[in-house]
Scaffold this motif. Structure first.
Motif, mmCIF file in Angstrom:
data_model
loop_
_atom_site.group_PDB
_atom_site.id
_atom_site.type_symbol
_atom_site.label_atom_id
_atom_site.label_comp_id
_atom_site.label_asym_id
_atom_site.label_seq_id
_atom_site.Cartn_x
_atom_site.Cartn_y
_atom_site.Cartn_z
ATOM 1 N N PHE A 53 -53.563 45.966 38.144
ATOM 2 C CA PHE A 53 -52.256 45.482 38.555
ATOM 3 C C PHE A 53 -52.264 43.957 38.488
ATOM 4 C CE2 PHE A 53 -52.803 49.488 40.995
ATOM 5 C CZ PHE A 53 -51.721 50.202 40.493
ATOM 6 N N ASP A 54 -51.359 43.389 37.686
ATOM 7 C CA ASP A 54 -51.247 41.941 37.533
ATOM 8 C C ASP A 54 -49.901 41.469 38.070
ATOM 9 O OD1 ASP A 54 -53.711 41.759 36.332
ATOM 10 O OD2 ASP A 54 -52.925 41.595 34.288
ATOM 11 N N LEU A 55 -49.920 40.504 38.972
ATOM 12 C CA LEU A 55 -48.708 39.865 39.474
ATOM 13 C C LEU A 55 -48.574 38.506 38.807
ATOM 14 C CD1 LEU A 55 -46.346 39.805 41.599
ATOM 15 C CD2 LEU A 55 -47.948 38.578 43.091
ATOM 16 N N TYR A 56 -47.424 38.248 38.175
ATOM 17 C CA TYR A 56 -47.187 37.003 37.444
ATOM 18 C C TYR A 56 -46.251 36.097 38.247
ATOM 19 C CZ TYR A 56 -49.047 39.151 33.166
ATOM 20 O OH TYR A 56 -49.849 39.762 32.241
ATOM 21 N N LEU A 57 -46.614 34.828 38.390
ATOM 22 C CA LEU A 57 -45.765 33.817 39.005
ATOM 23 C C LEU A 57 -45.813 32.568 38.134
ATOM 24 C CD1 LEU A 57 -46.971 34.145 42.716
ATOM 25 C CD2 LEU A 57 -44.800 34.977 41.807
ATOM 26 N N HIS A 58 -44.661 31.941 37.914
ATOM 27 C CA HIS A 58 -44.652 30.705 37.123
ATOM 28 C C HIS A 58 -43.566 29.777 37.630
ATOM 29 C CE1 HIS A 58 -41.112 32.252 34.938
ATOM 30 N NE2 HIS A 58 -41.765 33.396 34.895
ATOM 31 N N SER A 59 -43.752 28.488 37.400
ATOM 32 C CA SER A 59 -42.797 27.488 37.861
ATOM 33 C C SER A 59 -43.017 26.192 37.092
ATOM 34 C CB SER A 59 -42.974 27.238 39.365
ATOM 35 O OG SER A 59 -42.081 26.238 39.817
ATOM 36 N N VAL A 75 -60.881 33.901 30.171
ATOM 37 C CA VAL A 75 -60.755 35.357 30.087
ATOM 38 C C VAL A 75 -59.704 35.697 29.037
ATOM 39 C CG1 VAL A 75 -61.464 35.845 32.458
ATOM 40 C CG2 VAL A 75 -59.063 35.382 31.969
ATOM 41 N N ALA A 76 -59.754 36.925 28.528
ATOM 42 C CA ALA A 76 -58.785 37.382 27.536
ATOM 43 C C ALA A 76 -57.418 37.552 28.194
ATOM 44 C CB ALA A 76 -59.238 38.691 26.919
ATOM 45 N N ALA A 77 -56.377 37.092 27.520
ATOM 46 C CA ALA A 77 -55.016 37.231 28.043
ATOM 47 C C ALA A 77 -54.551 38.676 27.901
ATOM 48 C CB ALA A 77 -54.066 36.306 27.289
ATOM 49 N N PRO A 78 -53.864 39.233 28.915
ATOM 50 C CA PRO A 78 -53.416 40.622 28.834
ATOM 51 C C PRO A 78 -52.233 40.825 27.893
ATOM 52 C CG PRO A 78 -52.699 39.630 30.898
ATOM 53 C CD PRO A 78 -53.574 38.626 30.215
ATOM 54 N N VAL A 79 -51.500 39.745 27.590
ATOM 55 C CA VAL A 79 -50.357 39.811 26.665
ATOM 56 C C VAL A 79 -50.413 38.605 25.746
ATOM 57 C CG1 VAL A 79 -48.811 41.187 28.133
ATOM 58 C CG2 VAL A 79 -48.908 38.715 28.418
ATOM 59 N N GLN A 80 -49.769 38.704 24.597
ATOM 60 C CA GLN A 80 -49.931 37.669 23.573
ATOM 61 C C GLN A 80 -49.218 36.360 23.914
ATOM 62 O OE1 GLN A 80 -48.363 39.393 20.003
ATOM 63 N NE2 GLN A 80 -46.230 39.167 20.621
ATOM 64 N N TRP A 81 -48.231 36.403 24.815
ATOM 65 C CA TRP A 81 -47.496 35.171 25.115
ATOM 66 C C TRP A 81 -48.160 34.324 26.201
ATOM 67 C CZ3 TRP A 81 -46.025 35.802 30.153
ATOM 68 C CH2 TRP A 81 -45.775 37.100 30.591
ATOM 69 N N VAL A 82 -49.289 34.772 26.736
ATOM 70 C CA VAL A 82 -50.051 33.980 27.703
ATOM 71 C C VAL A 82 -51.158 33.233 26.965
ATOM 72 C CG1 VAL A 82 -51.619 34.090 29.680
ATOM 73 C CG2 VAL A 82 -49.535 35.474 29.662
ATOM 74 N N PRO A 117 -57.657 35.350 40.966
ATOM 75 C CA PRO A 117 -56.637 34.378 40.567
ATOM 76 C C PRO A 117 -56.932 33.844 39.171
ATOM 77 C CG PRO A 117 -58.142 33.395 42.150
ATOM 78 C CD PRO A 117 -58.602 34.801 41.945
ATOM 79 N N MET A 118 -55.899 33.869 38.319
ATOM 80 C CA MET A 118 -56.032 33.388 36.941
ATOM 81 C C MET A 118 -54.889 32.424 36.642
ATOM 82 S SD MET A 118 -57.115 36.942 34.991
ATOM 83 C CE MET A 118 -55.837 37.942 35.753
ATOM 84 N N THR A 119 -55.189 31.368 35.926
ATOM 85 C CA THR A 119 -54.171 30.395 35.557
ATOM 86 C C THR A 119 -54.138 30.216 34.049
ATOM 87 O OG1 THR A 119 -55.726 28.554 35.861
ATOM 88 C CG2 THR A 119 -54.362 29.163 37.752
ATOM 89 N N GLY A 120 -52.938 29.904 33.546
ATOM 90 C CA GLY A 120 -52.763 29.695 32.118
ATOM 91 C C GLY A 120 -51.407 29.072 31.850
#
Length: 199
Positions: A53-59, A75-82, A117-120
């Motif tokens: 389960f991944d929760l995404y937050l951006h600002s 780490v590998a991004a779960p989707v291509q737009w990250v 926690p992961m940042t990108g």
């Protein structure tokens, strides 16, 4: 699918919705609470099978996780737009901020199991501009995420303590005690002033 709305009665406003259509085999309930100028978002996810389960937050603004002492690992991004995703040591809760100019948004997150926690970076309103992204990850058959989002100007003064379904949210000289019941019951909040602070 179902939804509930609890209009303000001087203390808070809240809405909750539940769906099994967003993610195959997963029931997702989201409760959003507004207390004054800040928000608390509770996500509850349940399944019969193991999931990530991944929760995404951006600002907008610079993202920082001051409590994360460990060095970030790619780490590998779960989707291509990250892009440029890095991970830190899992924790049951963590906090940070997005800062821009003289203010920003402070945040605090808590999970039912340790969160990674992961940042990108992710696209903003278009693919030509990127903004900082925070991803919080839990694994299991169920996961809860509770997020406090607190806009601020000047110095960020926010502290949160979790006691089961009760959240003590301190901002300045005030402590809001928020209770988040699990089943279709209106959230409640009481407000306290810290001793030694004048009104």
């Amino acid at each position: 699918d179902k939804a509930q709305l609890w209009l303000g009665s001087g203390d808070l406003e809240a809405a909750a919705s539940e769906t099994t259509e967003a993610y195959p085999g997963v029931a997702h309930t989201r409760t959003v609470v507004r207390i004054g100028d800040y928000f608390v978002v509770a996500d509850r996810l349940k399944s019969e099978a193991e999931h990530t389960f991944d929760l995404y937050l951006h600002s907008e603004g610079k993202l920082s996780l001051p409590a994360a002492k460990t060095e970030a690992q790619p780490v590998a991004a779960p989707v291509q737009w990250v892009e440029g995703l890095t991970a830190r040591t899992p924790a049951l809760e963590f906090s940070g901020r997005w800062a821009e100019g003289g203010g920003g948004i402070g945040f605090w997150l808590s999970g039912t199991s340790p969160m990674t926690p992961m940042t990108g970076q992710c696209p903003a309103e278009s693919g030509s501009r990127k903004i900082p992204l925070l991803v919080s990850r839990q694994k299991g058959k169920a996961a809860d995420f509770v997020t406090v989002l607190y806009p601020y100007q000047g110095r960020l003064d926010l502290g949160v303590e979790r006691k089961g379904n009760e959240f003590h949210i301190r901002h300045g000289a005030t402590v809001d005690v928020l209770t988040l019941p699990e089943d279709d019951i209106r959230p409640t909040v009481s407000r306290e002033r810290l001793a030694g602070h004048s009104p």
